[in-house]
Write a protein that holds these residues in place. Structure first.
Motif, PDB file in Angstrom:
ATOM      1  N   TYR A  56       0.854  -1.186   0.000  1.00  0.00           N
ATOM      2  CA  TYR A  56       0.000   0.000   0.000  1.00  0.00           C
ATOM      3  C   TYR A  56       0.889   1.235   0.000  1.00  0.00           C
ATOM      4  O   TYR A  56       1.596   1.501   0.975  1.00  0.00           O
ATOM      5  CB  TYR A  56      -0.910  -0.005   1.235  1.00  0.00           C
ATOM      6  CG  TYR A  56      -1.950   1.083   1.245  1.00  0.00           C
ATOM      7  CD1 TYR A  56      -3.218   0.879   0.688  1.00  0.00           C
ATOM      8  CD2 TYR A  56      -1.686   2.328   1.804  1.00  0.00           C
ATOM      9  CE1 TYR A  56      -4.181   1.882   0.691  1.00  0.00           C
ATOM     10  CE2 TYR A  56      -2.646   3.343   1.816  1.00  0.00           C
ATOM     11  CZ  TYR A  56      -3.889   3.111   1.260  1.00  0.00           C
ATOM     12  OH  TYR A  56      -4.838   4.097   1.256  1.00  0.00           O
ATOM     13  N   ALA A  57       0.892   1.970  -1.122  1.00  0.00           N
ATOM     14  CA  ALA A  57       1.705   3.186  -1.236  1.00  0.00           C
ATOM     15  C   ALA A  57       0.864   4.316  -1.807  1.00  0.00           C
ATOM     16  O   ALA A  57       1.317   5.089  -2.655  1.00  0.00           O
ATOM     17  CB  ALA A  57       2.926   2.917  -2.114  1.00  0.00           C
ATOM     18  N   SER A  58      -0.372   4.408  -1.356  1.00  0.00           N
ATOM     19  CA  SER A  58      -1.280   5.445  -1.820  1.00  0.00           C
ATOM     20  C   SER A  58      -0.872   6.803  -1.248  1.00  0.00           C
ATOM     21  O   SER A  58      -0.360   6.892  -0.133  1.00  0.00           O
ATOM     22  CB  SER A  58      -2.710   5.123  -1.384  1.00  0.00           C
ATOM     23  OG  SER A  58      -3.627   6.045  -1.932  1.00  0.00           O
ATOM     24  N   CYS A  84      -1.852  -0.941  -4.031  1.00  0.00           N
ATOM     25  CA  CYS A  84      -2.468   0.377  -4.149  1.00  0.00           C
ATOM     26  C   CYS A  84      -1.333   1.382  -4.220  1.00  0.00           C
ATOM     27  O   CYS A  84      -0.589   1.549  -3.249  1.00  0.00           O
ATOM     28  CB  CYS A  84      -3.369   0.665  -2.950  1.00  0.00           C
ATOM     29  SG  CYS A  84      -4.163   2.299  -3.036  1.00  0.00           S
ATOM     30  N   ILE A  85      -1.157   2.024  -5.371  1.00  0.00           N
ATOM     31  CA  ILE A  85      -0.062   2.977  -5.537  1.00  0.00           C
ATOM     32  C   ILE A  85      -0.578   4.272  -6.156  1.00  0.00           C
ATOM     33  O   ILE A  85      -1.619   4.286  -6.811  1.00  0.00           O
ATOM     34  CB  ILE A  85       1.069   2.410  -6.420  1.00  0.00           C
ATOM     35  CG1 ILE A  85       0.543   2.058  -7.823  1.00  0.00           C
ATOM     36  CG2 ILE A  85       1.705   1.193  -5.759  1.00  0.00           C
ATOM     37  CD1 ILE A  85       1.627   1.648  -8.801  1.00  0.00           C
ATOM     38  N   GLY A  86       0.163   5.364  -5.942  1.00  0.00           N
ATOM     39  CA  GLY A  86      -0.161   6.634  -6.569  1.00  0.00           C
ATOM     40  C   GLY A  86      -1.125   7.495  -5.781  1.00  0.00           C
ATOM     41  O   GLY A  86      -1.701   7.079  -4.779  1.00  0.00           O
ATOM     42  N   ASN A  87      -1.316   8.736  -6.286  1.00  0.00           N
ATOM     43  CA  ASN A  87      -2.262   9.660  -5.663  1.00  0.00           C
ATOM     44  C   ASN A  87      -3.282  10.120  -6.703  1.00  0.00           C
ATOM     45  O   ASN A  87      -3.459   9.468  -7.733  1.00  0.00           O
ATOM     46  CB  ASN A  87      -1.510  10.851  -5.044  1.00  0.00           C
ATOM     47  CG  ASN A  87      -0.718  11.654  -6.090  1.00  0.00           C
ATOM     48  OD1 ASN A  87      -0.824  11.418  -7.307  1.00  0.00           O
ATOM     49  ND2 ASN A  87       0.078  12.592  -5.627  1.00  0.00           N
ATOM     50  N   LEU A 113      -7.641   1.181  -7.039  1.00  0.00           N
ATOM     51  CA  LEU A 113      -7.421   2.394  -7.827  1.00  0.00           C
ATOM     52  C   LEU A 113      -8.335   3.527  -7.358  1.00  0.00           C
ATOM     53  O   LEU A 113      -8.627   4.448  -8.118  1.00  0.00           O
ATOM     54  CB  LEU A 113      -7.683   2.100  -9.311  1.00  0.00           C
ATOM     55  CG  LEU A 113      -6.717   1.115  -9.980  1.00  0.00           C
ATOM     56  CD1 LEU A 113      -7.260   0.692 -11.337  1.00  0.00           C
ATOM     57  CD2 LEU A 113      -5.337   1.730 -10.122  1.00  0.00           C
ATOM     58  N   GLU A 114      -8.766   3.459  -6.129  1.00  0.00           N
ATOM     59  CA  GLU A 114      -9.679   4.477  -5.608  1.00  0.00           C
ATOM     60  C   GLU A 114      -9.022   5.850  -5.574  1.00  0.00           C
ATOM     61  O   GLU A 114      -7.881   6.002  -5.139  1.00  0.00           O
ATOM     62  CB  GLU A 114     -10.146   4.097  -4.198  1.00  0.00           C
ATOM     63  CG  GLU A 114     -11.157   5.075  -3.634  1.00  0.00           C
ATOM     64  CD  GLU A 114     -11.746   4.611  -2.308  1.00  0.00           C
ATOM     65  OE1 GLU A 114     -12.192   5.467  -1.524  1.00  0.00           O
ATOM     66  OE2 GLU A 114     -11.766   3.385  -2.060  1.00  0.00           O
ATOM     67  N   SER A 115      -9.751   6.850  -6.062  1.00  0.00           N
ATOM     68  CA  SER A 115      -9.316   8.247  -6.039  1.00  0.00           C
ATOM     69  C   SER A 115      -7.955   8.443  -6.698  1.00  0.00           C
ATOM     70  O   SER A 115      -7.058   9.050  -6.133  1.00  0.00           O
ATOM     71  CB  SER A 115      -9.269   8.753  -4.583  1.00  0.00           C
ATOM     72  OG  SER A 115      -9.135  10.161  -4.555  1.00  0.00           O
ATOM     73  N   LYS A 116      -7.832   7.935  -7.917  1.00  0.00           N
ATOM     74  CA  LYS A 116      -6.559   8.035  -8.641  1.00  0.00           C
ATOM     75  C   LYS A 116      -6.661   8.916  -9.879  1.00  0.00           C
ATOM     76  O   LYS A 116      -5.772   8.898 -10.736  1.00  0.00           O
ATOM     77  CB  LYS A 116      -6.078   6.631  -9.042  1.00  0.00           C
ATOM     78  CG  LYS A 116      -5.745   5.739  -7.862  1.00  0.00           C
ATOM     79  CD  LYS A 116      -4.553   6.263  -7.071  1.00  0.00           C
ATOM     80  CE  LYS A 116      -4.157   5.360  -5.931  1.00  0.00           C
ATOM     81  NZ  LYS A 116      -5.022   5.459  -4.766  1.00  0.00           N
TER      82      LYS A 116
END
Length: 217
Positions: A56-58, A84-87, A113-116
């Protein structure tokens, strides 16, 4: 190391390389430094690691090159089940870069991919890139809080018959309208596959018509 500077991932890399059996879940919080160099270090260790199952790296900015490194790693790693990666700036470009890894993964069961910042056009391109044989192990796809709209829903409907293992689909706050809901409902009705859970909360444009059609699926 400069006093007060954020830590990187050296400690985790060492444990992953040593196959530490206690390191099965990894949360890269924002206090950590996690740029391209750190992504390269971590993914290099994950190529052969067999202990980590969740990453997890959101919330971290993820340039396309870094996402590509993740994608390549997913094709080689055989035990990572959830990522889960990215912002919010991950967007369509990041999703496109991730497609090869998702398609080539032998172990991925959950993709968050929530809120990406993904759009309907980006979702269509991603699903087309996956082709006729998307990740066979994937059973949970979280797409909430993205502006998918009817275009994204139509793309999901077209791809659904090939997603044989999909059990959970989260589409909350994704700007789902009646037309998109109709396409997905028809795909659900026509497919032998059956979702165990479909989340469509906070989609005010869906309307009663869309709800009725999806209930039939």
């Amino acid at each position: 190391m400069t006093w007060g500077a954020p830590r990187g991932v050296d400690d985790w890399v060492t444990r992953l390389e040593q196959q530490d059996p206690t390191l099965t879940t990894l949360h890269v919080f924002r206090a950590r430094r996690f740029g391209l160099q750190e992504v390269q270090q971590l993914c290099a260790a994950l190529h052969k690691n067999t202990t980590l199952t969740e990453l997890y790296a959101s919330g971290h900015e993820m340039v396309a090159e870094a996402v590509q490194v993740f994608s390549d790693m997913l094709c080689k790693n055989s035990t990572l089940k959830s990522i889960c990666i990215g912002n919010h700036e991950f967007g369509d470009e990041g999703l496109a870069a991730l497609a090869k890894g998702v398609s080539g993964s032998r172990s991925l069961t959950k993709l968050d991919l929530e809120s990406k910042g993904v759009t309907g056009a980006g979702m269509r391109a991603f699903l087309e890139a996956l082709g006729a044989s998307p990740c066979p192990t994937l059973h949970t796809l979280q797409l909430g809080r993205n502006n998918l709209g009817d275009q994204g829903m139509c793309a999901l409907a077209q791809a659904y018959p090939t997603c044989h293992g999909l059990e959970v689909l989260d589409l909350r706050e994704s700007d789902v309208g009646p037309q998109g809901a109709l396409h997905l409902a028809r795909a659900l009705q026509a497919s032998a596959c059956r979702l165990a859970r479909l989340c469509l909360s906070d989609n005010p444009s869906l309307g009663s018509e869309g709800v009725v059609e999806l209930a039939k699926g």
